[in-house]
Design a protein around this motif. Sequence first.
Motif, PDB file in Angstrom:
ATOM      1  N   SER A   1     -14.690  15.130  19.653  1.00 34.21           N
ATOM      2  CA  SER A   1     -14.456  13.546  19.790  1.00 34.21           C
ATOM      3  C   SER A   1     -13.065  13.286  19.992  1.00 34.21           C
ATOM      4  N   THR A   2     -12.656  12.371  20.434  1.00 30.34           N
ATOM      5  CA  THR A   2     -10.850  12.713  20.681  1.00 30.34           C
ATOM      6  C   THR A   2     -10.366  11.673  20.709  1.00 30.34           C
ATOM      7  N   ARG A   3      -8.890  11.368  20.538  1.00 30.97           N
ATOM      8  CA  ARG A   3      -8.934  10.193  19.901  1.00 30.97           C
ATOM      9  C   ARG A   3      -7.761   9.893  21.548  1.00 30.97           C
ATOM     10  N   GLY A   4      -8.201  10.159  22.120  1.00 33.38           N
ATOM     11  CA  GLY A   4      -7.069  10.191  23.161  1.00 33.38           C
ATOM     12  C   GLY A   4      -5.908  11.355  23.946  1.00 33.38           C
ATOM     13  N   GLN A   5      -5.151  11.584  24.449  1.00 35.96           N
ATOM     14  CA  GLN A   5      -4.140  12.844  24.978  1.00 35.96           C
ATOM     15  C   GLN A   5      -3.703  13.122  24.037  1.00 35.96           C
ATOM     16  N   ALA A   6      -4.561  14.685  24.253  1.00 31.66           N
ATOM     17  CA  ALA A   6      -3.722  15.552  22.764  1.00 31.66           C
ATOM     18  C   ALA A   6      -4.545  17.123  23.331  1.00 31.66           C
ATOM     19  N   LEU A   7      -4.674  17.958  22.272  1.00 35.47           N
ATOM     20  CA  LEU A   7      -5.732  19.394  22.337  1.00 35.47           C
ATOM     21  C   LEU A   7      -6.338  19.114  21.276  1.00 35.47           C
TER      22      LEU A   7
ATOM     23  N   SER B   1     -12.288  15.263  33.441  1.00 30.48           N
ATOM     24  CA  SER B   1     -10.564  14.639  33.301  1.00 30.48           C
ATOM     25  C   SER B   1     -10.470  15.600  32.141  1.00 30.48           C
ATOM     26  N   CYS B   2     -10.631  16.111  31.390  1.00 34.71           N
ATOM     27  CA  CYS B   2     -10.327  16.568  30.164  1.00 34.71           C
ATOM     28  C   CYS B   2     -10.550  18.702  30.826  1.00 34.71           C
ATOM     29  N   GLY B   3     -10.046  19.657  29.763  1.00 36.09           N
ATOM     30  CA  GLY B   3      -9.991  20.927  30.224  1.00 36.09           C
ATOM     31  C   GLY B   3      -9.713  21.745  29.007  1.00 36.09           C
ATOM     32  N   ILE B   4     -10.771  23.199  28.953  1.00 36.18           N
ATOM     33  CA  ILE B   4     -10.864  23.784  28.177  1.00 36.18           C
ATOM     34  C   ILE B   4      -9.723  24.538  28.410  1.00 36.18           C
ATOM     35  N   PHE B   5      -9.275  26.044  27.411  1.00 35.36           N
ATOM     36  CA  PHE B   5      -8.268  27.137  27.713  1.00 35.36           C
ATOM     37  C   PHE B   5      -8.072  27.953  26.478  1.00 35.36           C
TER      38      PHE B   5
ATOM     39  N   ARG C   1      -6.077   8.748  27.823  1.00 36.40           N
ATOM     40  CA  ARG C   1      -5.321   7.832  26.728  1.00 36.40           C
ATOM     41  C   ARG C   1      -6.722   7.252  25.633  1.00 36.40           C
ATOM     42  N   VAL C   2      -7.670   7.770  26.427  1.00 38.05           N
ATOM     43  CA  VAL C   2      -8.611   6.250  25.441  1.00 38.05           C
ATOM     44  C   VAL C   2      -9.663   7.582  24.994  1.00 38.05           C
ATOM     45  N   PRO C   3     -10.250   6.820  23.622  1.00 38.73           N
ATOM     46  CA  PRO C   3     -11.316   8.665  23.329  1.00 38.73           C
ATOM     47  C   PRO C   3     -12.196   8.263  23.912  1.00 38.73           C
ATOM     48  N   HIS C   4     -13.062   9.859  23.837  1.00 33.95           N
ATOM     49  CA  HIS C   4     -13.904   9.971  24.085  1.00 33.95           C
ATOM     50  C   HIS C   4     -15.347  11.159  23.056  1.00 33.95           C
ATOM     51  N   THR C   5     -16.062  11.049  23.684  1.00 36.08           N
ATOM     52  CA  THR C   5     -16.903  12.218  22.960  1.00 36.08           C
ATOM     53  C   THR C   5     -17.153  13.117  24.332  1.00 36.08           C
ATOM     54  N   ARG C   6     -16.184  14.603  24.167  1.00 32.13           N
ATOM     55  CA  ARG C   6     -16.414  15.442  25.140  1.00 32.13           C
ATOM     56  C   ARG C   6     -17.565  16.708  24.901  1.00 32.13           C
ATOM     57  N   GLU C   7     -17.823  17.672  26.249  1.00 27.90           N
ATOM     58  CA  GLU C   7     -19.311  18.363  24.779  1.00 27.90           C
ATOM     59  C   GLU C   7     -18.699  19.495  26.368  1.00 27.90           C
TER      60      GLU C   7
END
Length: 138
Positions: free
Chosen positions: A11-17, A46-50, A124-130
């Motif tokens: 769960s994200t809260r917007g642009q961040a790591l 629209s997100c990534g992993i590293f 910028r907005v929160p998402h649930t990423r998988e």
Amino acid sequence: MQQAQTRIAISTRGQALYEFTDEAARWIAGTGIATGLLTLFCRHTSCGIFINENAAPAVQRDILAWLARVAPEGAGYAHDDEGPDDMPAHIRSLLTGVTLSVPVADGRMVLGTWQGLFLAEHRRVPHTREVVLHLIGE
């Protein structure tokens, strides 16, 4: 040879790591696989992993600032269906990537001392990423 697979929701809260090293490590420990290869796959565009340093918070701030300079909002992109952060998020996803491979030994990821797994949320907005984790080994 054994295989195991799971999905981690972040769960994200917007642009961040968002670091998810510990969650992945706990899952690996529970698989019973001691030696193998972990593949990670982010199911979004629209997100990534590293993998990067997880000790100094300044590193994370600098990465986010660099991504904002390389793919700025308001740069006149043709694709803006979901707002001004839409196309920059897709470009930043290209830069951060959506797949990783990490060796596993003794039931643990073979990461360096300061390395961690991160999801980079580019919207910028929160998402649930998988993120899908697939471990093959013995």
